[in-house]
Design an enzyme around this catalytic site. Structure first.
Site, mmCIF file in Angstrom:
data_model
loop_
_atom_site.group_PDB
_atom_site.id
_atom_site.type_symbol
_atom_site.label_atom_id
_atom_site.label_comp_id
_atom_site.label_asym_id
_atom_site.label_seq_id
_atom_site.Cartn_x
_atom_site.Cartn_y
_atom_site.Cartn_z
ATOM 1 N N THR A 282 1.184 3.001 -17.420
ATOM 2 C CA THR A 282 1.272 1.849 -16.518
ATOM 3 C C THR A 282 -0.052 1.088 -16.514
ATOM 4 O O THR A 282 -0.076 -0.147 -16.638
ATOM 5 C CB THR A 282 1.659 2.295 -15.098
ATOM 6 O OG1 THR A 282 2.832 3.096 -15.187
ATOM 7 C CG2 THR A 282 1.930 1.101 -14.207
ATOM 8 N N GLY B 51 7.686 9.406 -11.547
ATOM 9 C CA GLY B 51 6.697 9.376 -10.466
ATOM 10 C C GLY B 51 6.454 7.975 -9.915
ATOM 11 O O GLY B 51 6.930 6.978 -10.457
ATOM 12 N N ASP B 52 5.757 7.924 -8.820
ATOM 13 C CA ASP B 52 5.261 6.679 -8.210
ATOM 14 C C ASP B 52 4.164 7.155 -7.252
ATOM 15 O O ASP B 52 3.596 8.236 -7.450
ATOM 16 C CB ASP B 52 6.399 5.928 -7.486
ATOM 17 C CG ASP B 52 5.999 4.510 -7.054
ATOM 18 O OD1 ASP B 52 5.987 3.608 -7.893
ATOM 19 O OD2 ASP B 52 5.675 4.301 -5.858
ATOM 20 N N LYS C 162 15.480 3.700 -7.576
ATOM 21 C CA LYS C 162 14.205 4.151 -7.006
ATOM 22 C C LYS C 162 14.520 5.145 -5.902
ATOM 23 O O LYS C 162 15.604 5.114 -5.320
ATOM 24 C CB LYS C 162 13.445 2.955 -6.417
ATOM 25 C CG LYS C 162 11.969 3.186 -6.224
ATOM 26 C CD LYS C 162 11.150 2.927 -7.476
ATOM 27 C CE LYS C 162 9.718 3.357 -7.303
ATOM 28 N NZ LYS C 162 8.859 2.916 -8.411
HETATM 29 P P1 NDP Z 1 -0.978 7.070 -6.755
HETATM 30 O O1 NDP Z 1 -0.387 7.847 -5.644
HETATM 31 O O2 NDP Z 1 -1.459 7.791 -7.967
HETATM 32 O O3 NDP Z 1 -2.182 6.179 -6.230
HETATM 33 C C1 NDP Z 1 -1.994 5.229 -5.225
HETATM 34 C C2 NDP Z 1 -3.327 4.613 -4.888
HETATM 35 O O4 NDP Z 1 -3.119 3.499 -4.052
HETATM 36 C C3 NDP Z 1 -4.234 5.563 -4.122
HETATM 37 O O5 NDP Z 1 -5.572 5.267 -4.411
HETATM 38 C C4 NDP Z 1 -3.884 5.230 -2.689
HETATM 39 O O6 NDP Z 1 -4.904 5.524 -1.752
HETATM 40 C C5 NDP Z 1 -3.653 3.748 -2.759
HETATM 41 N N1 NDP Z 1 -2.670 3.369 -1.726
HETATM 42 C C6 NDP Z 1 -1.397 3.801 -1.618
HETATM 43 N N2 NDP Z 1 -0.811 3.299 -0.520
HETATM 44 C C7 NDP Z 1 -1.736 2.537 0.058
HETATM 45 C C8 NDP Z 1 -1.741 1.757 1.231
HETATM 46 N N3 NDP Z 1 -0.640 1.663 2.021
HETATM 47 N N4 NDP Z 1 -2.864 1.096 1.524
HETATM 48 C C9 NDP Z 1 -3.955 1.191 0.738
HETATM 49 N N5 NDP Z 1 -4.011 1.933 -0.379
HETATM 50 C C10 NDP Z 1 -2.926 2.590 -0.702
HETATM 51 O O7 NDP Z 1 0.151 6.000 -7.163
HETATM 52 P P2 NDP Z 1 0.276 5.124 -8.490
HETATM 53 O O8 NDP Z 1 -1.059 4.846 -9.056
HETATM 54 O O9 NDP Z 1 1.299 5.781 -9.342
HETATM 55 O O10 NDP Z 1 0.940 3.787 -7.934
HETATM 56 C C11 NDP Z 1 0.173 2.648 -7.551
HETATM 57 C C12 NDP Z 1 1.058 1.408 -7.594
HETATM 58 O O11 NDP Z 1 1.550 1.212 -8.921
HETATM 59 C C13 NDP Z 1 2.295 1.443 -6.696
HETATM 60 O O12 NDP Z 1 2.541 0.129 -6.206
HETATM 61 C C14 NDP Z 1 3.401 1.834 -7.666
HETATM 62 O O13 NDP Z 1 4.675 1.410 -7.210
HETATM 63 C C15 NDP Z 1 2.964 1.057 -8.889
HETATM 64 N N6 NDP Z 1 3.539 1.525 -10.156
HETATM 65 C C16 NDP Z 1 3.359 2.820 -10.571
HETATM 66 C C17 NDP Z 1 3.876 3.243 -11.761
HETATM 67 C C18 NDP Z 1 3.611 4.598 -12.303
HETATM 68 O O14 NDP Z 1 3.955 4.828 -13.474
HETATM 69 N N7 NDP Z 1 3.005 5.509 -11.565
HETATM 70 C C19 NDP Z 1 4.712 2.348 -12.597
HETATM 71 C C20 NDP Z 1 4.770 0.979 -12.115
HETATM 72 C C21 NDP Z 1 4.217 0.616 -10.926
HETATM 73 P P3 NDP Z 1 -4.773 6.799 -0.780
HETATM 74 O O15 NDP Z 1 -5.044 7.994 -1.647
HETATM 75 O O16 NDP Z 1 -5.799 6.573 0.265
HETATM 76 O O17 NDP Z 1 -3.370 6.790 -0.243
#
Ligand code: NDP
Length: 449
Positions: free
Chosen positions: A214, A169-170, A130
């Site tokens: 995901t 990505g993440d 990561k």
């Molecule tokens: P994005 O950046 O696309 O979206 C993240 C979302 O979560 C946004 O709505 C963001 O809000 C919110 N968020 C992020 N940090 C915080 C925080 N500290 N407190 C409150 N809200 C928060 O990311 P993803 O959708 O890709 O990822 C979301 C989760 O899924 C993560 O935990 C990631 O590790 C996990 N994941 C992702 C994968 C992928 O393929 N992308 C694969 C497996 C797991 P705001 O815009 O206000 O920051």
């Protein structure tokens, strides 16, 4: 609050605490896995002999680097970049990059550690890693994002490669960022090496379904858990936290399977729409216009926005945390159970605190931990790598079927392993043990390396 550790594992955990001071999220992720492994050491004394657990808790390589970049006004900024290459027993390191101001070594290590077991569960040949940066993409122009990504890759390129380490990505890293990073990698190395990054654009080596994977995968996993209980998504009221990549495609697939999502969120607040979330609107606001979820109420007047609201207070039957780590605490978990929630599917990584996990397990609701439930993303990244290696591209339906089958397989593996170890219905135990054993056996085979 958390469970007791086996007497052989307690000193290993203490050593992890001492060697990695201040890295709370990493400690939490390690402890959660070790809590499941006591019975494994009884069945497999060779793991203790080869010090497999001690070795698995120490990353193979940790890279930290300076990322200098200039904003649109010419001001210089310095961020910190990370890549933790945690374990390559099963294949090249594989795992996403996170750009968020909260990023530090402890977050990257927790994510990299989880990734080892998740990737193992997919059954695909990928190790765990990561990376990311404490860069905050919020409010930055496209040009600023590009300059940052180029600077980040100018160091990262020397550590990655299709047979070495393959980022994706993440949080804060989507198609746009992968594009800028791929372009810079190609320029520096003079190689059109598709397999070095996943989540690429569809006309330059990307895979259909990767964007959706995901979210779709997490819903497929919950669907399997519900099926195992002779139930389904049909007519279920659902909550999905976040409004990013994972949240959006979780909502889409829940609606396709007959459920109704009534709330989502971002880090500022919660949107509640009792008629069911309008996904086209959310996609336009978030994916196209890059706006805040608050603006939803400008177009759906009956919807309610609550600044700093707590989404878990909305009564639901299925909850799918899809934002970030530790977003459901013990109190939230109790509220969910009290309000009639019967299933949790973790799209996010480690979104539930140890106290919250205990509440779900004690209540015996269907609880799908992230390393199993959200493995569809990385599994589809591995499908992207397969297509790249074959210089081929598969159609949407075929790729989605592959994803569906992989999620069904992960569910079955976790379900059966939980039974084998005397904890039927406990997907935490099932995922941790099944994920661990495959990696451990490979490490034993390789000798002391
Ligand atoms: P994005 O950046 O696309 O979206 C993240 C979302 O979560 C946004 O709505 C963001 O809000 C919110 N968020 C992020 N940090 C915080 C925080 N500290 N407190 C409150 N809200 C928060 O990311 P993803 O959708 O890709 O990822 C979301 C989760 O899924 C993560 O935990 C990631 O590790 C996990 N994941 C992702 C994968 C992928 O393929 N992308 C694969 C497996 C797991 P705001 O815009 O206000 O920051």
């Amino acid at each position: 609050m958390s469970m007791h550790l086996d007497e052989k594992l307690e000193p290993i955990y203490q050593e992890v605490l001492a060697r990695n001071p201040g890295e709370m999220e990493f400690h939490q992720a390690v402890r959660e896995v070790l809590e499941s492994l006591g019975p494994v050491l009884v069945k497999h004394p060779e793991y203790a002999h080869h010090k497999i657990i001690e070795r698995i808790c120490e990353p193979e390589r940790q890279i930290i680097f300076r990322v200098p970049w200039q904003d649109d006004k010419g001001q210089v900024h310095i961020n910190r970049g990370f890549r933790v290459e945690f374990n390559s027993a099963l294949g090249p390191y594989k795992g996403g990059l996170r750009f968020h101001p909260s990023v530090y070594l402890g977050i990257i290590k927790f994510l990299g550690f989880e990734q080892i077991f998740k990737n193992s569960l997919t059954g695909m040949p990928i190790g765990g890693g990561k990376g990311g940066s404490d860069f905050d993409p919020k409010g930055k122009s496209d040009d600023e994002i590009m300059r940052f990504c180029q600077s980040f890759m100018t160091e990262l390129y020397r550590h990655i490669g299709e047979h070495t380490d393959v980022p994706a990505g993440d949080i804060g890293v989507g198609g746009r960022e992968i594009g800028y990073m791929f372009g810079q990698y190609k320029r520096i190395t003079n190689r059109w090496e598709a397999g070095v990054l996943t989540g690429k654009g569809l006309n330059w080596g990307g895979s259909l379904v990767r964007t959706e994977a995901t979210g779709y995968g997490s819903v497929f996993f919950v669907d399997e858990m519900l099926k195992a209980r002779k139930d389904s998504f049909e007519g279920k009221t659902c909550l999905v936290s976040g409004s990013g990549n994972v949240a959006i495609y979780t909502i889409e697939k829940i609606h396709e399977l007959g459920g109704k999502c009534i709330a989502c969120s971002d880090s500022n607040g919660v949107i509640y729409d009792e008629k069911g979330l309008d996904l086209n609107l959310i996609q336009r606001l978030k994916e196209v216009e890059r706006r805040r979820i608050k603006d939803y109420t400008q177009y759906r007047k009956h919807a309610v926005y609550k600044e700093a609201g707590n989404i878990w207070e909305v009564p639901c039957q299925v909850a799918m945390p899809s934002a970030t780590q530790n977003e459901i605490n013990g109190k939230d978990a109790k509220t969910l159970v009290k309000n009639g929630c019967i299933a949790i599917g973790e799209g996010a990584n480690m979104p539930t605190t140890p106290e919250g996990v205990k509440v779900f397990l004690d209540a015996q609701i269907a609880y799908g931990p992230g390393k199993a439930a959200n493995a569809g993303g990385v599994a589809t990244s591995a499908l992207e790598m397969q297509q790249n290696a074959q210089r081929d591209s598969w159609d949407f339906d075929y790729t989605e079927q592959r994803l569906r089958k992989i999620m069904k397989g992960i569910h079955e593996l976790c379900y059966d392993t939980a039974i084998e170890y005397g904890c039927p219905g406990n997907y935490v135990v099932g995922a941790n043990i099944a994920g661990f054993i495959k990696v451990a056996d490979a490490m034993v085979a390789f000798g002391v390396v």
